[in-house]
Design an enzyme around this catalytic site. Sequence first.
Site, PDB file in Angstrom:
ATOM      1  CB  CYS A  36      -0.949   0.017   1.191  1.00  0.00           C
ATOM      2  SG  CYS A  36      -0.107   0.088   2.783  1.00  0.00           S
ATOM      3  CB  CYS A 105      -3.526  -0.706   9.070  1.00  0.00           C
ATOM      4  SG  CYS A 105      -4.395  -0.803   7.477  1.00  0.00           S
TER       5      CYS A 105
HETATM    6 FE1  FES Z   1      -1.538   0.629   4.248  1.00  0.00          FE
HETATM    7 FE2  FES Z   1      -3.433   0.808   6.069  1.00  0.00          FE
HETATM    8  S1  FES Z   1      -3.690   0.704   3.918  1.00  0.00           S
HETATM    9  S2  FES Z   1      -1.303   0.581   6.366  1.00  0.00           S
END
Ligand code: FES
Length: 141
Positions: A36, A105
């Site tokens: 991400c 996360c």
């Molecule tokens: Fe990357 Fe939450 S989407 S840490």
Amino acid sequence: MDSPYSETVMDHFMNPRNVGEIKDADGVGTIGNPACGDIMQMFIKVENDVIVDAKFKTFGCGAAIASSSMATELIKGKSINEVLKVTNKAVTKALGGLPKVKRHCSVLAEQALQSALNDYYKKEGIPSPVKMKSEEEILAE
Ligand code: FES
């Protein structure tokens, strides 16, 4: 639309605790999630084996900000031995849960803490009892 996030998550996202850095930190850990692109940095100050201060900087999603805020709250005032047991599960539980797609996360918070502790042990010249774990290992526990 109902929020998938608990009130505690929203509170720590909107009013994150312990944001910033500790200039003379005893341990600093930086972790990124390549999937991400989010990055978390954690700073710890240690006195007599107790975490007397903790701060974080997170470039990331709301769940990552809430997780790092809660992680710093959970470790402040605790002994290193207690902090060694703080996992992403403890962070998630204290947040009142996270949606399944956001569990990674909270993993960043555990990894940033592991990394900061490793840095602390390295600076102290003590062999670290912390073994850095991958996201897959943490989520499988
Ligand atoms: Fe990357 Fe939450 S989407 S840490």
